[in-house]
Design a protein around this motif. Structure first.
Motif, PDB file in Angstrom:
ATOM      1  N   VAL A 182      26.769 -27.855  -6.014  1.00 22.95           N
ATOM      2  CA  VAL A 182      27.457 -26.548  -5.427  1.00 22.95           C
ATOM      3  C   VAL A 182      28.820 -26.758  -5.067  1.00 22.95           C
ATOM      4  O   VAL A 182      29.518 -25.653  -5.326  1.00 22.95           O
ATOM      5  CB  VAL A 182      26.634 -25.974  -4.270  1.00 22.95           C
ATOM      6  CG1 VAL A 182      25.078 -25.741  -4.702  1.00 22.95           C
ATOM      7  CG2 VAL A 182      26.685 -27.070  -3.226  1.00 22.95           C
ATOM      8  N   ASN A 183      29.395 -27.886  -4.982  1.00 24.07           N
ATOM      9  CA  ASN A 183      30.748 -27.913  -4.582  1.00 24.07           C
ATOM     10  C   ASN A 183      31.622 -27.892  -5.899  1.00 24.07           C
ATOM     11  O   ASN A 183      32.518 -27.495  -5.775  1.00 24.07           O
ATOM     12  CB  ASN A 183      31.131 -29.201  -3.722  1.00 24.07           C
ATOM     13  CG  ASN A 183      30.716 -29.172  -2.338  1.00 24.07           C
ATOM     14  OD1 ASN A 183      30.713 -28.100  -1.763  1.00 24.07           O
ATOM     15  ND2 ASN A 183      30.280 -30.318  -1.909  1.00 24.07           N
ATOM     16  N   VAL A 220      19.181 -27.819   7.392  1.00 25.47           N
ATOM     17  CA  VAL A 220      19.813 -28.254   5.980  1.00 25.47           C
ATOM     18  C   VAL A 220      20.926 -27.936   6.004  1.00 25.47           C
ATOM     19  O   VAL A 220      21.961 -28.533   5.360  1.00 25.47           O
ATOM     20  CB  VAL A 220      18.668 -27.473   5.166  1.00 25.47           C
ATOM     21  CG1 VAL A 220      19.300 -27.645   3.636  1.00 25.47           C
ATOM     22  CG2 VAL A 220      17.234 -28.097   5.081  1.00 25.47           C
ATOM     23  N   VAL A 221      21.448 -26.450   6.570  1.00 23.82           N
ATOM     24  CA  VAL A 221      22.856 -26.001   6.172  1.00 23.82           C
ATOM     25  C   VAL A 221      23.651 -26.925   7.180  1.00 23.82           C
ATOM     26  O   VAL A 221      24.804 -27.017   6.475  1.00 23.82           O
ATOM     27  CB  VAL A 221      22.719 -24.453   6.814  1.00 23.82           C
ATOM     28  CG1 VAL A 221      24.172 -24.160   7.197  1.00 23.82           C
ATOM     29  CG2 VAL A 221      21.977 -23.493   5.975  1.00 23.82           C
ATOM     30  N   ARG A 222      23.528 -27.389   8.243  1.00 25.57           N
ATOM     31  CA  ARG A 222      24.299 -28.085   9.149  1.00 25.57           C
ATOM     32  C   ARG A 222      24.629 -29.482   8.067  1.00 25.57           C
ATOM     33  O   ARG A 222      25.788 -30.109   8.232  1.00 25.57           O
ATOM     34  CB  ARG A 222      23.735 -28.518  10.437  1.00 25.57           C
ATOM     35  CG  ARG A 222      23.747 -27.393  11.294  1.00 25.57           C
ATOM     36  CD  ARG A 222      23.416 -27.797  12.939  1.00 25.57           C
ATOM     37  NE  ARG A 222      23.453 -26.740  13.718  1.00 25.57           N
ATOM     38  CZ  ARG A 222      22.023 -26.196  14.096  1.00 25.57           C
ATOM     39  NH1 ARG A 222      21.093 -26.694  13.602  1.00 25.57           N
ATOM     40  NH2 ARG A 222      22.442 -24.964  14.934  1.00 25.57           N
ATOM     41  N   VAL A 223      23.688 -30.071   7.601  1.00 26.29           N
ATOM     42  CA  VAL A 223      23.823 -31.260   6.740  1.00 26.29           C
ATOM     43  C   VAL A 223      24.792 -31.070   5.573  1.00 26.29           C
ATOM     44  O   VAL A 223      25.450 -31.984   5.224  1.00 26.29           O
ATOM     45  CB  VAL A 223      22.191 -31.909   6.357  1.00 26.29           C
ATOM     46  CG1 VAL A 223      22.556 -32.995   5.285  1.00 26.29           C
ATOM     47  CG2 VAL A 223      21.466 -32.352   7.584  1.00 26.29           C
ATOM     48  N   GLY A 229      30.340 -31.602   3.012  1.00 24.27           N
ATOM     49  CA  GLY A 229      31.478 -30.604   2.866  1.00 24.27           C
ATOM     50  C   GLY A 229      31.355 -29.415   2.337  1.00 24.27           C
ATOM     51  O   GLY A 229      32.378 -28.928   1.646  1.00 24.27           O
ATOM     52  N   VAL A 230      30.139 -28.979   2.257  1.00 20.09           N
ATOM     53  CA  VAL A 230      29.845 -27.388   1.484  1.00 20.09           C
ATOM     54  C   VAL A 230      30.499 -26.287   2.729  1.00 20.09           C
ATOM     55  O   VAL A 230      30.437 -26.412   3.831  1.00 20.09           O
ATOM     56  CB  VAL A 230      28.438 -27.327   1.502  1.00 20.09           C
ATOM     57  CG1 VAL A 230      28.151 -26.042   0.936  1.00 20.09           C
ATOM     58  CG2 VAL A 230      28.041 -28.269   0.512  1.00 20.09           C
ATOM     59  N   ASP A 231      31.221 -25.535   1.956  1.00 19.91           N
ATOM     60  CA  ASP A 231      31.972 -24.414   2.753  1.00 19.91           C
ATOM     61  C   ASP A 231      30.862 -23.572   3.515  1.00 19.91           C
ATOM     62  O   ASP A 231      29.927 -23.019   2.821  1.00 19.91           O
ATOM     63  CB  ASP A 231      32.682 -23.585   1.918  1.00 19.91           C
ATOM     64  CG  ASP A 231      33.771 -22.473   2.776  1.00 19.91           C
ATOM     65  OD1 ASP A 231      33.573 -22.424   3.989  1.00 19.91           O
ATOM     66  OD2 ASP A 231      34.371 -21.731   2.158  1.00 19.91           O
ATOM     67  N   PRO A 232      30.923 -23.534   4.932  1.00 20.70           N
ATOM     68  CA  PRO A 232      29.966 -22.806   5.467  1.00 20.70           C
ATOM     69  C   PRO A 232      29.957 -21.158   5.232  1.00 20.70           C
ATOM     70  O   PRO A 232      28.763 -20.555   5.442  1.00 20.70           O
ATOM     71  CB  PRO A 232      30.295 -23.032   6.992  1.00 20.70           C
ATOM     72  CG  PRO A 232      31.836 -23.414   6.998  1.00 20.70           C
ATOM     73  CD  PRO A 232      31.847 -24.103   5.866  1.00 20.70           C
ATOM     74  N   LYS A 233      30.996 -20.613   4.608  1.00 22.38           N
ATOM     75  CA  LYS A 233      30.855 -19.387   4.449  1.00 22.38           C
ATOM     76  C   LYS A 233      30.287 -19.195   3.122  1.00 22.38           C
ATOM     77  O   LYS A 233      29.888 -18.058   2.930  1.00 22.38           O
ATOM     78  CB  LYS A 233      32.516 -19.033   4.049  1.00 22.38           C
ATOM     79  CG  LYS A 233      33.712 -19.037   5.509  1.00 22.38           C
ATOM     80  CD  LYS A 233      34.865 -18.237   5.187  1.00 22.38           C
ATOM     81  CE  LYS A 233      35.588 -19.052   3.828  1.00 22.38           C
ATOM     82  NZ  LYS A 233      36.062 -20.271   4.473  1.00 22.38           N
ATOM     83  N   ARG A 234      29.815 -20.308   2.549  1.00 22.86           N
ATOM     84  CA  ARG A 234      29.137 -19.710   1.187  1.00 22.86           C
ATOM     85  C   ARG A 234      27.535 -19.766   1.610  1.00 22.86           C
ATOM     86  O   ARG A 234      26.729 -19.672   0.733  1.00 22.86           O
ATOM     87  CB  ARG A 234      29.474 -20.490   0.052  1.00 22.86           C
ATOM     88  CG  ARG A 234      30.947 -20.719  -0.352  1.00 22.86           C
ATOM     89  CD  ARG A 234      31.197 -21.962  -1.135  1.00 22.86           C
ATOM     90  NE  ARG A 234      30.275 -22.070  -2.408  1.00 22.86           N
ATOM     91  CZ  ARG A 234      30.155 -23.240  -2.976  1.00 22.86           C
ATOM     92  NH1 ARG A 234      30.939 -24.186  -2.546  1.00 22.86           N
ATOM     93  NH2 ARG A 234      29.401 -23.221  -3.894  1.00 22.86           N
ATOM     94  N   MET A 235      27.187 -20.082   2.611  1.00 22.39           N
ATOM     95  CA  MET A 235      25.853 -20.402   2.997  1.00 22.39           C
ATOM     96  C   MET A 235      25.441 -19.372   3.986  1.00 22.39           C
ATOM     97  O   MET A 235      25.907 -19.016   5.123  1.00 22.39           O
ATOM     98  CB  MET A 235      25.602 -21.867   3.707  1.00 22.39           C
ATOM     99  CG  MET A 235      25.949 -22.990   2.633  1.00 22.39           C
ATOM    100  SD  MET A 235      25.567 -24.446   3.297  1.00 22.39           S
ATOM    101  CE  MET A 235      26.867 -24.741   4.730  1.00 22.39           C
TER     102      MET A 235
END
Length: 288
Positions: A182-183, A220-223, A229-235
């Motif tokens: 996803v990155n 899962v989102v926090r991990v 380093g996944v952008d939180p705005k995308r989740m």
């Protein structure tokens, strides 16, 4: 002497009588001739009168026919005018219809191009995910496409211990591979869904299955955010409790199937519509 006078007088009378009779006969003959001529003239006159009456009747019929023909001609000229007007309107309608069909065909082609591009992006994403996660057992993780949307379903036995929402060490390895994919595709957004079976749960930390499903999704989102380093705005994190099962909760095996965390790649409709608009704009510019 007297006798001679008598004889002379008689002869004179006789001669006079003879001349008068002749003239009478001549006159009578002339009268007859004149009468014959008159009769002939009368016959001719009557014949002429009859011919005149017949010709007058024929003339009236011809005049009536001429008037009918004039009326028919006038009606035909009006019809021709109406047909010409109708043909002009039909031609305009046909032209508009053809333009509309052309525009619809252009729209369909543009949408098909956009759909093909979207399908290509989806296929590339699925290929990347399967390539990254290909060494995992099928029962632990599934990747599929439904109605153009990519779903990654991870079993809870791989992610969590029973009744827990703490992500296991082995699960972080799996999430790291998902995060890498996803990155590499920064344009996609995704939803993390937590699902449970129908066994009720309640303890000091968890209120119910809703609470457990939401906490597992947020874990899962926090991990993904903190460790990879996944952008939180995308989740987006969401819990579905046990209300969207994939199997009946009538056996241990089916309950295990229902305990899962699903990553749903969200289609970015604004990008899809932008592709359509760009295609329409380019097609219009090309047509002009």
């Amino acid at each position: 002497m007297k006798k001679a006078m008598i004889i002379g007088a008689s002869m004179a009378v006789l001669l006079s009588s003879c001349v008068s009779q002749k003239k009478f006969s001549d006159l009578e003959a002339k009268q007859k001739e004149t009468q014959d001529l008159l009769n002939t003239a009368t016959v001719k006159l009557n014949s002429c009168l009859e011919e005149k009456a017949s010709e007058s009747s024929e003339l009236k019929v011809l005049r009536d026919q001429v008037n009918n023909l004039k009326n028919q001609n006038s009606a035909l000229l009006n019809n021709v005018g109406n047909l010409a007007t109708l043909s002009t309107k039909e031609a305009e309608n046909l032209e508009r219809s053809l333009e509309s069909i052309k525009e619809k065909d252009l729209q369909i082609k543009t949408m098909n191009d956009a759909l093909n591009k979207k399908d290509s992006v989806t296929l590339a994403l699925v290929t990347s995910l399967k390539g990254a996660l290909g060494n995992l057992a099928d029962e632990d993780i599934e990747i599929n496409v439904e109605k153009g949307v990519v779903y990654v379903s991870i079993s809870d036995k791989l992610l969590f211990k029973s009744g827990s929402y703490n992500v296991s060490t082995r699960a972080k390895e799996v999430l790291g591979k998902v995060a890498k994919v996803v990155n590499d595709k920064p344009d996609i957004e995704f939803l993390v869904e937590g699902h449970t079976d129908n066994v009720p749960i309640k303890n000091k930390v968890l209120l119910d299955n809703w609470d457990l499903s939401v906490k597992r999704a947020t874990s899962v989102v926090r991990v993904l955010q903190n460790d990879f380093g996944v952008d939180p705005k995308r989740m987006t994190a969401a819990g579905r409790s046990y209300y969207v099962p994939v199997a009946d909760n009538n056996s241990a095996a089916n309950k295990a199937k229902n305990r899962r965390t699903r990553i749903v790649v969200l289609p970015k409709l604004d990008q899809f519509y932008n592709m359509i608009e760009d295609g329409m704009k380019k097609a219009t510019e090309g047509g002009n």
